[in-house]
Design a protein around this motif. Sequence first.
Motif, PDB file in Angstrom:
ATOM      1  N   VAL A 191       0.840  -1.203   0.000  1.00 24.08           N
ATOM      2  CA  VAL A 191       0.000   0.000   0.000  1.00 24.08           C
ATOM      3  C   VAL A 191       0.872   1.249   0.000  1.00 24.08           C
ATOM      4  CG1 VAL A 191      -1.690   1.319   1.348  1.00 24.08           C
ATOM      5  CG2 VAL A 191      -1.952  -1.159   1.102  1.00 24.08           C
ATOM      6  N   ILE A 192       1.972   1.215   0.762  1.00 24.43           N
ATOM      7  CA  ILE A 192       2.917   2.338   0.761  1.00 24.43           C
ATOM      8  C   ILE A 192       3.506   2.527  -0.633  1.00 24.43           C
ATOM      9  CG2 ILE A 192       5.145   3.124   1.635  1.00 24.43           C
ATOM     10  CD1 ILE A 192       4.420   1.717   4.283  1.00 24.43           C
ATOM     11  N   ALA A 193       3.870   1.413  -1.279  1.00 26.69           N
ATOM     12  CA  ALA A 193       4.400   1.505  -2.641  1.00 26.69           C
ATOM     13  C   ALA A 193       3.356   2.093  -3.590  1.00 26.69           C
ATOM     14  CB  ALA A 193       4.848   0.128  -3.123  1.00 26.69           C
ATOM     15  N   LEU A 194       2.102   1.686  -3.406  1.00 26.57           N
ATOM     16  CA  LEU A 194       1.047   2.201  -4.272  1.00 26.57           C
ATOM     17  C   LEU A 194       0.798   3.683  -4.041  1.00 26.57           C
ATOM     18  CD1 LEU A 194      -1.470  -0.792  -4.209  1.00 26.57           C
ATOM     19  CD2 LEU A 194      -0.061  -0.026  -6.118  1.00 26.57           C
ATOM     20  N   ALA A 195       1.156   4.186  -2.863  1.00 26.28           N
ATOM     21  CA  ALA A 195       1.092   5.637  -2.657  1.00 26.28           C
ATOM     22  C   ALA A 195       2.036   6.335  -3.634  1.00 26.28           C
ATOM     23  CB  ALA A 195       1.454   5.978  -1.212  1.00 26.28           C
ATOM     24  N   GLY A 196       3.172   5.701  -3.924  1.00 26.06           N
ATOM     25  CA  GLY A 196       4.073   6.236  -4.932  1.00 26.06           C
ATOM     26  C   GLY A 196       3.432   6.247  -6.305  1.00 26.06           C
ATOM     27  N   LEU A 197       2.635   5.208  -6.615  1.00 26.35           N
ATOM     28  CA  LEU A 197       1.936   5.160  -7.893  1.00 26.35           C
ATOM     29  C   LEU A 197       0.908   6.282  -7.987  1.00 26.35           C
ATOM     30  CD1 LEU A 197       2.023   3.195 -10.366  1.00 26.35           C
ATOM     31  CD2 LEU A 197      -0.050   2.155  -9.446  1.00 26.35           C
ATOM     32  N   VAL A 198       0.225   6.562  -6.881  1.00 28.27           N
ATOM     33  CA  VAL A 198      -0.741   7.665  -6.854  1.00 28.27           C
ATOM     34  C   VAL A 198      -0.036   8.998  -7.090  1.00 28.27           C
ATOM     35  CG1 VAL A 198      -2.366   8.930  -5.388  1.00 28.27           C
ATOM     36  CG2 VAL A 198      -2.365   6.431  -5.368  1.00 28.27           C
ATOM     37  N   LEU A 199       1.115   9.185  -6.457  1.00 23.44           N
ATOM     38  CA  LEU A 199       1.876  10.415  -6.677  1.00 23.44           C
ATOM     39  C   LEU A 199       2.290  10.561  -8.139  1.00 23.44           C
ATOM     40  CD1 LEU A 199       4.154  10.411  -3.495  1.00 23.44           C
ATOM     41  CD2 LEU A 199       2.288  12.008  -3.997  1.00 23.44           C
ATOM     42  N   LEU A 200       2.682   9.462  -8.756  1.00 18.58           N
ATOM     43  CA  LEU A 200       3.036   9.505 -10.179  1.00 18.58           C
ATOM     44  C   LEU A 200       1.818   9.840 -11.033  1.00 18.58           C
ATOM     45  CD1 LEU A 200       5.409   6.409 -10.455  1.00 18.58           C
ATOM     46  CD2 LEU A 200       6.054   8.817 -10.677  1.00 18.58           C
ATOM     47  N   ALA A 201       0.657   9.279 -10.682  1.00 19.02           N
ATOM     48  CA  ALA A 201      -0.558   9.566 -11.439  1.00 19.02           C
ATOM     49  C   ALA A 201      -0.899  11.052 -11.384  1.00 19.02           C
ATOM     50  CB  ALA A 201      -1.720   8.738 -10.898  1.00 19.02           C
ATOM     51  N   TRP A 202      -0.529  11.706 -10.292  1.00 19.35           N
ATOM     52  CA  TRP A 202      -0.759  13.154 -10.164  1.00 19.35           C
ATOM     53  C   TRP A 202       0.333  13.966 -10.866  1.00 19.35           C
ATOM     54  CZ3 TRP A 202       2.347  16.771  -7.499  1.00 19.35           C
ATOM     55  CH2 TRP A 202       1.796  18.061  -7.388  1.00 19.35           C
ATOM     56  N   ALA A 203       1.580  13.554 -10.728  1.00 22.89           N
ATOM     57  CA  ALA A 203       2.699  14.385 -11.175  1.00 22.89           C
ATOM     58  C   ALA A 203       3.031  14.234 -12.656  1.00 22.89           C
ATOM     59  CB  ALA A 203       3.942  14.067 -10.340  1.00 22.89           C
ATOM     60  N   VAL A 204       2.964  13.028 -13.186  1.00 24.54           N
ATOM     61  CA  VAL A 204       3.413  12.791 -14.560  1.00 24.54           C
ATOM     62  C   VAL A 204       2.646  13.637 -15.578  1.00 24.54           C
ATOM     63  CG1 VAL A 204       3.488  11.055 -16.405  1.00 24.54           C
ATOM     64  CG2 VAL A 204       4.414  10.516 -14.144  1.00 24.54           C
ATOM     65  N   PRO A 205       1.305  13.755 -15.499  1.00 25.36           N
ATOM     66  CA  PRO A 205       0.627  14.621 -16.479  1.00 25.36           C
ATOM     67  C   PRO A 205       1.108  16.070 -16.420  1.00 25.36           C
ATOM     68  CG  PRO A 205      -0.958  13.207 -15.363  1.00 25.36           C
ATOM     69  CD  PRO A 205       0.337  13.065 -14.628  1.00 25.36           C
ATOM     70  N   ARG A 206       1.466  16.536 -15.244  1.00 25.22           N
ATOM     71  CA  ARG A 206       1.963  17.906 -15.116  1.00 25.22           C
ATOM     72  C   ARG A 206       3.345  18.047 -15.750  1.00 25.22           C
ATOM     73  NH1 ARG A 206      -1.762  16.959 -11.453  1.00 25.22           N
ATOM     74  NH2 ARG A 206      -2.975  18.666 -10.570  1.00 25.22           N
ATOM     75  N   LEU A 207       4.198  17.058 -15.525  1.00 24.36           N
ATOM     76  CA  LEU A 207       5.505  17.081 -16.183  1.00 24.36           C
ATOM     77  C   LEU A 207       5.338  17.045 -17.701  1.00 24.36           C
ATOM     78  CD1 LEU A 207       7.496  14.546 -13.925  1.00 24.36           C
ATOM     79  CD2 LEU A 207       7.491  17.049 -13.801  1.00 24.36           C
ATOM     80  N   ALA A 208       4.378  16.254 -18.178  1.00 24.07           N
ATOM     81  CA  ALA A 208       4.136  16.151 -19.620  1.00 24.07           C
ATOM     82  C   ALA A 208       3.660  17.487 -20.191  1.00 24.07           C
ATOM     83  CB  ALA A 208       3.114  15.050 -19.894  1.00 24.07           C
ATOM     84  N   GLN A 209       2.859  18.215 -19.432  1.00 21.56           N
ATOM     85  CA  GLN A 209       2.401  19.522 -19.905  1.00 21.56           C
ATOM     86  C   GLN A 209       3.565  20.497 -20.033  1.00 21.56           C
ATOM     87  OE1 GLN A 209      -0.618  20.543 -17.046  1.00 21.56           O
ATOM     88  NE2 GLN A 209      -2.210  19.354 -18.085  1.00 21.56           N
ATOM     89  N   TRP A 210       4.553  20.385 -19.142  1.00 21.94           N
ATOM     90  CA  TRP A 210       5.729  21.255 -19.242  1.00 21.94           C
ATOM     91  C   TRP A 210       6.467  21.037 -20.558  1.00 21.94           C
ATOM     92  CZ3 TRP A 210       8.622  20.392 -13.936  1.00 21.94           C
ATOM     93  CH2 TRP A 210       7.790  20.813 -12.870  1.00 21.94           C
ATOM     94  N   THR A 211       6.546  19.774 -20.962  1.00 21.62           N
ATOM     95  CA  THR A 211       7.365  19.437 -22.137  1.00 21.62           C
ATOM     96  C   THR A 211       6.548  19.357 -23.414  1.00 21.62           C
ATOM     97  OG1 THR A 211       7.095  17.074 -21.640  1.00 21.62           O
ATOM     98  CG2 THR A 211       9.034  18.177 -20.732  1.00 21.62           C
ATOM     99  N   GLY A 212       5.227  19.480 -23.300  1.00 22.45           N
ATOM    100  CA  GLY A 212       4.391  19.484 -24.486  1.00 22.45           C
ATOM    101  C   GLY A 212       4.127  18.123 -25.091  1.00 22.45           C
ATOM    102  N   VAL A 213       4.109  17.071 -24.283  1.00 17.17           N
ATOM    103  CA  VAL A 213       3.800  15.740 -24.793  1.00 17.17           C
ATOM    104  C   VAL A 213       2.434  15.308 -24.289  1.00 17.17           C
ATOM    105  CG1 VAL A 213       6.248  15.147 -24.886  1.00 17.17           C
ATOM    106  CG2 VAL A 213       4.919  14.502 -22.886  1.00 17.17           C
ATOM    107  N   ASN A 214       1.941  14.256 -24.875  1.00 19.43           N
ATOM    108  CA  ASN A 214       0.635  13.698 -24.545  1.00 19.43           C
ATOM    109  C   ASN A 214       0.621  13.236 -23.090  1.00 19.43           C
ATOM    110  OD1 ASN A 214      -1.560  11.962 -24.174  1.00 19.43           O
ATOM    111  ND2 ASN A 214      -1.397  11.060 -26.212  1.00 19.43           N
ATOM    112  N   PRO A 215      -0.123  13.892 -22.189  1.00 21.91           N
ATOM    113  CA  PRO A 215      -0.106  13.511 -20.781  1.00 21.91           C
ATOM    114  C   PRO A 215      -0.695  12.130 -20.524  1.00 21.91           C
ATOM    115  CG  PRO A 215      -1.774  15.189 -21.171  1.00 21.91           C
ATOM    116  CD  PRO A 215      -0.984  15.068 -22.426  1.00 21.91           C
ATOM    117  N   ALA A 216      -1.684  11.732 -21.321  1.00 17.81           N
ATOM    118  CA  ALA A 216      -2.278  10.413 -21.140  1.00 17.81           C
ATOM    119  C   ALA A 216      -1.307   9.316 -21.559  1.00 17.81           C
ATOM    120  CB  ALA A 216      -3.578  10.303 -21.943  1.00 17.81           C
TER     121      ALA A 216
END
Length: 498
Positions: A191-216
Amino acid sequence: MTRGVAGSFLVLIGGLGVSTLPPSSPLLQSGMLDAIRGAQAGRMSALFLVLAGLGLLASAWLALCRHVAQAVGEDRRDALDLVRFAAMVWSAPLVLAPPLFSRDGWSYAAQGMLARVGLSPYEHGPSSLLGRHTSTLFDQYQLQSGEPIVQAVDPMWADTPTPYGPLHVWLGEVGAGLTGNPWVLVVGHRVIALAGLVLLAWAVPRLAQWTGVNPALASALVLLSPLMMANGVGGLHNDLLMVGLMAAALVVGVERHWAWGTAIGALAAAVKVPGGLVCIGIALATVPAGAALAVRLKRLAAVAATAVAVLLGLGVVTGLGHGWIGALTVPGTITTPLSITSLAGGVLDWVALQLGLGLPQATFRDFVRGLGLVGIVGVAAGVALRWRTGDRAAAVGAVATVTAAFVVLCPVVHLWYFLVLPPFFATLQLGRTALSALIAVSVILGMVAPLDSSLHGAYYAIVLGCMTLGVLLPVILLTRGAREQIDRIASSRWPVLQ
């Protein structure tokens, strides 16, 4: 979607037959599972189920990536939600699974219990629990004698201190205060590891918006790859929490304030030290473009001081101290086949032996490993001092560069170490060849996970696994249909409005 869920269930069922379980586990008391695990045919059948499940997951992942890469209209708006939903339902069957393809999860449980009973995991190995220090703690499963929680720990690490930071050990200590049941504890660590997955689900689309790539698509490449499902979710390695905190740290540091991001980066380092590498990206992105060297150095110094203060403060607040610093050499006591520096040094040692040079054992291995560490520091310093500043997209590239240097040059490299790369590489503007390579590597590193430490000495199973992979990998990656599918993913373009 259904294909991915079916794959996860097959991995779960097969994993019960190939993973290491404590002999006192209630699952083994029925006799049926014990009989399957005790028979060679049963173990090999379980391994085949695991590989088939991973194959289904890989196939479903590629199909999902193609769908979100080519989505239009309403599907494009819903693509990110679809990826996040798939991550949830594909991970669900594995939540209750034992640690898969590695015994590290059992070590996490034992290290947390060590801290709970007042034994520093930075001074004692899990075998210290055999002294019945846990016998006074409440446990409804009556497994507090200490032995059950140690039974599935890899003997290689039974007497060694942990190199993990205070945040990771403290979370394990909190769990050990609730129960001594090793299975419940490893589920808690998942469950602790999956908290990391949740953080990635939140952060990765934002990083993608910075670089102009498909967030999905970036999210699909990170959250649902075979590499992630096998080593992050199934293996429940704390690298997943570390990299989730790293991605969140970069987003918070750039979009909010560098100090807050640095504090989260320090939390990543408090899980595993390499997590602190993200602080370089935070420093670079939060000074003006073209900043003078003095301005750059001032921000780097402030970030470094903040991160060190938070990291050392956690040791004080949790009462665990700073013994993890001395324990950082523990992983280096072994040689792993994925470490380029260890392999290169080993080859040179073999040549020296054949030439009769009479050098001490592992002379070149230790020397090349040392060069690798110097190389990591050199790359990090070069990026910190010369990389472009004031640019969010460049900051993502900076973190990708230093983490790649760490994985390539580290003296010890396991499959799960590669989890640190996709969140930062998948959010870059990669060319078709580079993105295809990222997809292929993610499939391969996930599919070969069952052949890691869980099968040491099981030669027939290893042969079966290699033969099965020899069939599955070409089907998934090399057939005409597979190559066309990967090319469609890699060549897709979905510009993002900044």
